[in-house]
Design a protein around this motif. Sequence first.
Motif, mmCIF file in Angstrom:
data_model
loop_
_atom_site.group_PDB
_atom_site.id
_atom_site.type_symbol
_atom_site.label_atom_id
_atom_site.label_comp_id
_atom_site.label_asym_id
_atom_site.label_seq_id
_atom_site.Cartn_x
_atom_site.Cartn_y
_atom_site.Cartn_z
ATOM 1 N N TYR A 110 0.853 -1.182 0.000
ATOM 2 C CA TYR A 110 0.000 0.000 0.000
ATOM 3 C C TYR A 110 0.894 1.239 0.000
ATOM 4 O O TYR A 110 1.914 1.245 0.698
ATOM 5 C CB TYR A 110 -0.904 0.023 1.254
ATOM 6 N N PRO A 111 0.586 2.312 -0.762
ATOM 7 C CA PRO A 111 -0.542 2.470 -1.678
ATOM 8 C C PRO A 111 -0.121 2.283 -3.131
ATOM 9 O O PRO A 111 0.122 3.249 -3.858
ATOM 10 C CB PRO A 111 -0.970 3.908 -1.423
ATOM 11 N N ALA A 112 -0.061 1.054 -3.579
ATOM 12 C CA ALA A 112 0.392 0.752 -4.937
ATOM 13 C C ALA A 112 -0.473 1.420 -5.997
ATOM 14 O O ALA A 112 -0.013 1.698 -7.098
ATOM 15 C CB ALA A 112 0.399 -0.761 -5.147
ATOM 16 N N GLY A 113 -1.747 1.679 -5.668
ATOM 17 C CA GLY A 113 -2.659 2.262 -6.652
ATOM 18 C C GLY A 113 -2.633 3.767 -6.718
ATOM 19 O O GLY A 113 -3.300 4.355 -7.579
ATOM 20 N N ASP A 114 -1.895 4.424 -5.837
ATOM 21 C CA ASP A 114 -1.722 5.870 -5.939
ATOM 22 C C ASP A 114 -1.068 6.171 -7.282
ATOM 23 O O ASP A 114 -0.017 5.620 -7.618
ATOM 24 C CB ASP A 114 -0.841 6.359 -4.792
ATOM 25 N N GLU A 115 -1.678 7.059 -8.074
ATOM 26 C CA GLU A 115 -1.199 7.285 -9.442
ATOM 27 C C GLU A 115 0.295 7.582 -9.517
ATOM 28 O O GLU A 115 1.015 7.051 -10.362
ATOM 29 C CB GLU A 115 -1.972 8.443 -10.086
ATOM 30 N N GLN A 116 0.766 8.443 -8.618
ATOM 31 C CA GLN A 116 2.163 8.851 -8.706
ATOM 32 C C GLN A 116 3.096 7.740 -8.240
ATOM 33 O O GLN A 116 4.179 7.560 -8.806
ATOM 34 C CB GLN A 116 2.364 10.140 -7.921
ATOM 35 N N VAL A 117 2.691 6.991 -7.237
ATOM 36 C CA VAL A 117 3.471 5.818 -6.812
ATOM 37 C C VAL A 117 3.473 4.782 -7.928
ATOM 38 O O VAL A 117 4.514 4.174 -8.247
ATOM 39 C CB VAL A 117 2.893 5.218 -5.516
ATOM 40 N N LEU A 118 2.318 4.583 -8.548
ATOM 41 C CA LEU A 118 2.172 3.609 -9.626
ATOM 42 C C LEU A 118 3.097 3.936 -10.800
ATOM 43 O O LEU A 118 3.790 3.063 -11.330
ATOM 44 C CB LEU A 118 0.716 3.582 -10.092
ATOM 45 N N VAL A 119 3.107 5.199 -11.210
ATOM 46 C CA VAL A 119 3.943 5.612 -12.342
ATOM 47 C C VAL A 119 5.420 5.341 -12.048
ATOM 48 O O VAL A 119 6.159 4.847 -12.914
ATOM 49 C CB VAL A 119 3.710 7.096 -12.680
ATOM 50 N N TYR A 120 5.843 5.630 -10.814
ATOM 51 C CA TYR A 120 7.248 5.387 -10.484
ATOM 52 C C TYR A 120 7.556 3.894 -10.433
ATOM 53 O O TYR A 120 8.598 3.446 -10.920
ATOM 54 C CB TYR A 120 7.618 6.044 -9.155
ATOM 55 N N ASP A 121 6.645 3.119 -9.850
ATOM 56 C CA ASP A 121 6.862 1.670 -9.784
ATOM 57 C C ASP A 121 6.981 1.061 -11.181
ATOM 58 O O ASP A 121 7.837 0.215 -11.434
ATOM 59 C CB ASP A 121 5.704 0.994 -9.040
ATOM 60 N N VAL A 122 6.114 1.491 -12.084
ATOM 61 C CA VAL A 122 6.044 0.882 -13.413
ATOM 62 C C VAL A 122 7.107 1.432 -14.357
ATOM 63 O O VAL A 122 7.733 0.680 -15.108
ATOM 64 C CB VAL A 122 4.637 1.086 -14.018
ATOM 65 N N LEU A 123 7.328 2.747 -14.324
ATOM 66 C CA LEU A 123 8.199 3.385 -15.316
ATOM 67 C C LEU A 123 9.484 3.971 -14.750
ATOM 68 O O LEU A 123 10.387 4.343 -15.506
ATOM 69 C CB LEU A 123 7.430 4.501 -16.040
ATOM 70 N N GLY A 124 9.565 4.091 -13.413
ATOM 71 C CA GLY A 124 10.737 4.713 -12.817
ATOM 72 C C GLY A 124 10.788 6.210 -13.028
ATOM 73 O O GLY A 124 11.855 6.831 -12.934
ATOM 74 N N LYS A 125 9.639 6.825 -13.315
ATOM 75 C CA LYS A 125 9.564 8.267 -13.529
ATOM 76 C C LYS A 125 8.803 8.923 -12.382
ATOM 77 O O LYS A 125 7.778 8.388 -11.932
ATOM 78 C CB LYS A 125 8.853 8.589 -14.843
ATOM 79 N N VAL A 126 9.296 10.069 -11.904
ATOM 80 C CA VAL A 126 8.645 10.784 -10.806
ATOM 81 C C VAL A 126 7.773 11.894 -11.372
ATOM 82 O O VAL A 126 8.266 12.794 -12.061
ATOM 83 C CB VAL A 126 9.676 11.378 -9.830
ATOM 84 N N VAL A 127 6.468 11.811 -11.083
ATOM 85 C CA VAL A 127 5.555 12.890 -11.449
ATOM 86 C C VAL A 127 5.824 14.067 -10.516
ATOM 87 O O VAL A 127 5.929 13.871 -9.295
ATOM 88 C CB VAL A 127 4.090 12.428 -11.310
ATOM 89 N N PRO A 128 5.956 15.282 -11.026
ATOM 90 C CA PRO A 128 6.216 16.432 -10.147
ATOM 91 C C PRO A 128 5.141 16.598 -9.074
ATOM 92 O O PRO A 128 3.981 16.212 -9.276
ATOM 93 C CB PRO A 128 6.201 17.620 -11.120
ATOM 94 N N ARG A 129 5.526 17.151 -7.943
ATOM 95 C CA ARG A 129 4.596 17.397 -6.835
ATOM 96 C C ARG A 129 3.393 18.203 -7.318
ATOM 97 O O ARG A 129 3.528 19.229 -7.962
ATOM 98 C CB ARG A 129 5.310 18.153 -5.722
ATOM 99 N N GLY A 130 2.202 17.687 -7.015
ATOM 100 C CA GLY A 130 0.979 18.375 -7.418
ATOM 101 C C GLY A 130 0.634 18.197 -8.880
ATOM 102 O O GLY A 130 -0.366 18.737 -9.352
ATOM 103 N N GLY A 131 1.447 17.428 -9.619
ATOM 104 C CA GLY A 131 1.228 17.250 -11.044
ATOM 105 C C GLY A 131 0.423 16.003 -11.364
ATOM 106 O O GLY A 131 -0.052 15.283 -10.474
ATOM 107 N N ILE A 132 0.276 15.741 -12.667
ATOM 108 C CA ILE A 132 -0.451 14.563 -13.134
ATOM 109 C C ILE A 132 0.494 13.710 -13.984
ATOM 110 O O ILE A 132 1.515 14.206 -14.483
ATOM 111 C CB ILE A 132 -1.707 14.948 -13.937
ATOM 112 N N PRO A 133 0.181 12.416 -14.166
ATOM 113 C CA PRO A 133 1.075 11.532 -14.918
ATOM 114 C C PRO A 133 1.428 12.025 -16.317
ATOM 115 O O PRO A 133 2.489 11.690 -16.843
ATOM 116 C CB PRO A 133 0.292 10.218 -14.960
ATOM 117 N N LEU A 134 0.551 12.817 -16.918
ATOM 118 C CA LEU A 134 0.830 13.315 -18.258
ATOM 119 C C LEU A 134 2.119 14.138 -18.298
ATOM 120 O O LEU A 134 2.763 14.242 -19.354
ATOM 121 C CB LEU A 134 -0.344 14.167 -18.753
ATOM 122 N N ALA A 135 2.520 14.674 -17.145
ATOM 123 C CA ALA A 135 3.759 15.454 -17.074
ATOM 124 C C ALA A 135 4.981 14.613 -17.419
ATOM 125 O O ALA A 135 6.027 15.155 -17.792
ATOM 126 C CB ALA A 135 3.919 16.054 -15.681
#
Length: 441
Positions: A110-135
């Motif tokens: 937990y929380p694997a389903g948090d969008e920003q945690v998910l993006v980093y787990d899957v792609l190794g990319k950090v979404v900026p604070r307050g941002g969305i995965p499209l960034a």
Amino acid sequence: MSKELLDNIKAAGVVGAGGAGFPTHIKLAAKAETLIVNAAECEPLIRVDQQLLQTHAEEFFKGLDIALQLSGASQAKIAIKAKHAEIIKELKVRAANSKNIEIFEMGDFYPAGDEQVLVYDVLGKVVPRGGIPLAVGTVVSNVETLINVARAVNSLPVTTTFVTVAGDLPKPATYELPIGISYREALALAGATDLDGKSALDGGPMMGKLISDLDAPITKTTKAVLLFDNNNRVITESLMSEGMVLKQSRTACEQCQKCTDLCPRDLLGHDVKPHLTMRIANYGISDFQGMTRSLGCSECGACELYSCPCGLSPRRVNQLVKQQLAKAGVKVDNSGLDFKALPMFAYRKIPVKRLIARLGLRDYDRPAPLSTLQYQPKQVTMLLKQHLGAPATAVVSMGDAVNKGDLIAKIDDDKLGANIHASITGQVTAANDAAIVLTKN
């Protein structure tokens, strides 16, 4: 062709089937490199995604293909926990002939389903604070949303939502329910009759919202209705007043930093530091410069329901601070910042089994099989705002007859929002700026 598909999705009122309910036609119109399917379902007790991947696989893959086409993504990664071995086996068979669909197996954290945690787990990319995965060139969608995309292309609007009804009740199950039925009705379907001394959450035990009125309606984003005894910790935390939250933190916070050590967003390098927010708030200092860290908080609840040895509520304090910052017009400022995950990110994940034990939910961690029941309510209340953005505007009036699937409220073309459709056949028996009530004849 893409415009026609997007128009169909918009017309059908498809939104993210969970979270804030972001309109899907807008999300898929944005161009991305990767599409991640969020099938992590990291909240304890919720069973929707894992069951839909088995029972509605054809619709899911059709919706996934459409989403890939519209977003322009060159690849899709279905993120699902490795413990769902049988489902993964079936997914791999279906995806075998596709070169751009990959199954990404995750740990049970937990929380694997948090969008920003998910993006980093899957792609190794950090979404900026307050941002969305499209960034970082990514679009994230969940399983039910993609099923609704497939249905929308066949001119089927969103009139139902899949909901796990579980917790302290006899017959936990997952249902496809008409949008607009009451929480009380949903609980009754799972055998909950005596509600004295109990409270319910809309959502999971970590991030679910306390339901103050059981006669209020479920919406497009309702994924779970969970019932617990009022003495259970997930309920007592929700029932605590703001004054008590602050009083407890002032008298008992020992600045041990465990809330920060296990904060998922801080581990992503977002500099959230809930222990510092607790310190500043405890002294009543309105130092916005120091408190802006709170804007990075996702309100996942890890700090208060798992980390804090004193049982304090850093999340609630963060929420209060964020409210004050919003009133003061203070927003996220990432100027000159380069976000990088901390080295301990991979080692400070919260095991779901341990979380379930910590929350006292072992007795409720049971199967909630997908029911074939087609519930036919006598009345539904259709809220005009079930999504991020502006409320929809009613296009029906008192006394009008409507059929299931008819458009009853429309979003203006220049506004962010989603259409609302009748979930039953009946008559408009009440209408105001907030909701439309439909009653069967």
